[in-house]
Structure formats: structure tokens, C-alpha cells
Design an enzyme around this catalytic site. Sequence first.
Site, short mmCIF file in Angstrom:
data_model
loop_
_atom_site.label_atom_id
_atom_site.label_comp_id
_atom_site.label_asym_id
_atom_site.label_seq_id
_atom_site.Cartn_x
_atom_site.Cartn_y
_atom_site.Cartn_z
N HIS A 95 -8.56 1.43 -3.66
CA HIS A 95 -9.46 1.30 -2.51
C HIS A 95 -10.07 2.67 -2.24
CE1 HIS A 95 -9.64 0.34 2.13
NE2 HIS A 95 -10.83 0.50 1.61
N GLY A 112 -8.58 4.81 7.34
CA GLY A 112 -8.23 6.22 7.49
C GLY A 112 -6.74 6.47 7.64
N PHE A 113 -6.05 5.51 8.19
CA PHE A 113 -4.63 5.74 8.47
C PHE A 113 -3.84 4.44 8.32
CE2 PHE A 113 -7.23 8.65 10.88
CZ PHE A 113 -6.69 9.87 10.51
N GLY A 114 -2.56 4.61 7.94
CA GLY A 114 -1.66 3.48 7.91
C GLY A 114 -1.06 3.27 9.30
N GLY A 115 -0.36 2.16 9.44
CA GLY A 115 0.41 1.93 10.66
C GLY A 115 -0.40 1.65 11.92
N MET A 120 -11.40 -5.03 6.09
CA MET A 120 -10.60 -4.06 6.84
C MET A 120 -10.26 -4.65 8.21
SD MET A 120 -10.04 -1.48 4.88
CE MET A 120 -9.12 -0.62 6.14
N GLY A 157 1.20 -1.77 4.15
CA GLY A 157 1.79 -0.44 3.96
C GLY A 157 3.09 -0.33 4.72
N MET A 217 -8.71 8.63 -0.06
CA MET A 217 -9.52 9.11 1.09
C MET A 217 -9.96 10.54 0.84
SD MET A 217 -7.32 7.62 4.27
CE MET A 217 -6.42 6.05 4.14
N SER A 253 0.85 -1.19 0.00
CA SER A 253 0.00 0.00 0.00
C SER A 253 0.89 1.24 0.00
CB SER A 253 -0.89 0.01 1.25
OG SER A 253 -1.42 1.32 1.42
N MET A 299 -12.05 5.09 -0.22
CA MET A 299 -12.64 5.41 1.09
C MET A 299 -13.26 6.79 0.97
SD MET A 299 -9.58 3.77 3.32
CE MET A 299 -8.52 3.74 1.87
N HIS A 313 -1.48 -1.38 -4.06
CA HIS A 313 -2.72 -0.93 -3.43
C HIS A 313 -2.69 0.58 -3.23
CE1 HIS A 313 -6.28 -1.58 -0.85
NE2 HIS A 313 -5.75 -0.70 -0.01
N ASP A 364 -6.66 -5.86 5.02
CA ASP A 364 -6.11 -4.51 4.87
C ASP A 364 -6.00 -3.82 6.23
OD1 ASP A 364 -5.23 -2.14 3.82
OD2 ASP A 364 -7.11 -1.62 2.81
N GLY A 365 -4.76 -3.68 6.68
CA GLY A 365 -4.51 -2.94 7.91
C GLY A 365 -3.78 -3.78 8.95
N GLY A 366 -2.60 -3.31 9.33
CA GLY A 366 -1.85 -4.00 10.39
C GLY A 366 -1.28 -5.34 9.99
N ASP A 392 -4.73 3.84 -1.73
CA ASP A 392 -5.77 4.26 -0.78
C ASP A 392 -6.24 5.67 -1.06
OD1 ASP A 392 -6.02 1.99 1.00
OD2 ASP A 392 -3.95 2.41 1.59
C1 DX5 Z 1 -6.12 2.11 5.80
C2 DX5 Z 1 -5.75 1.65 4.42
C3 DX5 Z 1 -4.70 0.62 4.35
C4 DX5 Z 1 -3.36 1.05 4.89
C5 DX5 Z 1 -2.71 -0.15 5.50
O1 DX5 Z 1 -7.28 2.89 5.74
O2 DX5 Z 1 -6.88 1.13 3.75
O3 DX5 Z 1 -4.53 0.15 3.02
O4 DX5 Z 1 -2.51 1.58 3.93
O5 DX5 Z 1 -1.55 0.28 6.10
P1 DX5 Z 1 -0.74 -0.60 7.15
O6 DX5 Z 1 -0.32 -1.84 6.45
O7 DX5 Z 1 0.42 0.30 7.49
O8 DX5 Z 1 -1.65 -0.87 8.31
ZN ZN Z 2 -6.54 0.15 1.75
#
Ligand code: DX5
Ligand code: ZN
Length: 230
Positions: free
Chosen positions: A69, A145-148, A140, A200, A40, A11, A71, A36, A178-180, A38
Site C-alpha cells: 500500500h 498515516g498511522f495504525g491503531g 481507507m 494491524g 509512507m 498489516s 502512501m 499488508h 483498511d484501518g480500525g 504500508d
Molecule cells: C494506515 C494503514 C493501515 C494500518 C491499519 O495508514 O494504511 O494499513 O496499518 O492499522 P490498524 O488496523 O491498526 O488500524
Molecule cells: Zn494500509
Amino acid sequence: MTHNLIKIAPSILAADFGRLADQVAQAQEAGADLIHIDVMDGRFVPNITMGPAIVEAVAKVAAIPLDVHLMIVEPEKFARRFADSGADSISVHVEACPHLHRVLEQIEAVGCRAGVALNPHTPAATLGDVLDNIELINVMTVNPGFGGQTFIKGMISKLRKLRAMVDNSGKDIEIEVDGGINIDTIAAVIAAGATIAIAGAGVFQHERGIAAGIDALRQRAARTTDYGAV
Ligand code: DX5
Ligand code: ZN
């Protein structure tokens, strides 16, 4: 059914945007299966990221499919625009689509693979009557909304339910998480039925670089006898 040959979808939300083309090229070179992206809007989620111009820029360097994706609210307004920018698949949030079936038909009509993303609180069963219209489900595993962010462990049971739904349907539908997703969580999501791992921070912010991030995920995924719990 478990999927040891999981696809890895870095991502770019976690990439260095000042060197985006180079970072996408590195991910591709290291064996990423998809990129991927994202999108937003600051309305559906409390963050603003990128739009069609970035998809276009990534399309210039990536030969692998671009997984977009959305959002955003009213995603139907942008299906054509993202398709023209180079998206291969477009996922919309069920929570943003009162007329989900119509939106999925619109995505198909613009020539993209249609996907649906589910927020953590949205039950698997909500997709039961649109399985004919989707090629992709994005589960999800954080709040969008956020990475990491930290993987939500309760999503494993939803993943298993979706895996069973897809298997029972006999349809060729990919299941993304998707996420973590990182080396501590990837094995459990594969065991629960995911076929695409979106990552990501685990890729673009790996301490030894992008290729090392992808390798680490693949190596953990390959240890099929050692899934463990998250
Ligand atoms: C969050 C995104 C994810 C995000 C994942 O809203 O949809 O795609 O980039 O990031 P990581 O892998 O850092 O959790
Ligand atoms: Zn995503």
C-alpha cells in the site's frame, strides 16, 4: 452480496520490527491470507515507515502474497522497485495520482495486481472509469498515516456503493478495508461487501498474540447472522 470467507491481511505496521521475520511467519502460520505492507513517505501522509528493503525481507519468509500500500507521492517512480522486491499487489492513492490510469498501466506492466486506495473523503464514483484497470480497491476506513486509529463509521455506505459498482461491472475486483478493523467492526464491513480485511493492531497487538488476533477476527466474521452495526 456478502463475503463470509473474508481474507485476513495483517498489516505489519503494527508488528515488532525487531522481530519482523518471526512475526510474519507467525501470521502466516496462523492462516493469514496476505501480508499488508504500508509504505509512507512523510509527504503524502505525515509519517515515514518502510520501503522496498522491508518488502524484500518479508518476501523471504512469506509464501502468501504481499499487498503493498503506497502512501507516497509520485508512486509511479517506485512501481518497478516494489515489484522487484516481491510485491504481488501495489495500491496507489487516487489523491496522489493526477494520471491514475497511466500509473495503473505501469503497475500492470511490472507484473503486479493494480489497486487503488481511497482516502475517506474521496467518493466511490471516482473509480467508475478505471474499473477495467484495477484488481483491488482499498477503502481507507481511517485517515492514512498511522495504525491503531478508530474506524470511521461513515465509510460503510461508501463500501456498499463500491460493492454495487463492482457487482454491476461483473469484474473480479477485491475490496479491502483498511484501518480500525477489529472484532467490533469486521462484521459490518463484511456485510457491506468487503472481501479483504486489513488489520494491524487487531492482529499484531492482540493481548494473546498474533494467532489469537487472527482467530478472533475469523470467529467474528464467521457469525454471519449477527452482523450488527458499528
Ligand atoms: C494506515 C494503514 C493501515 C494500518 C491499519 O495508514 O494504511 O494499513 O496499518 O492499522 P490498524 O488496523 O491498526 O488500524
Ligand atoms: Zn494500509
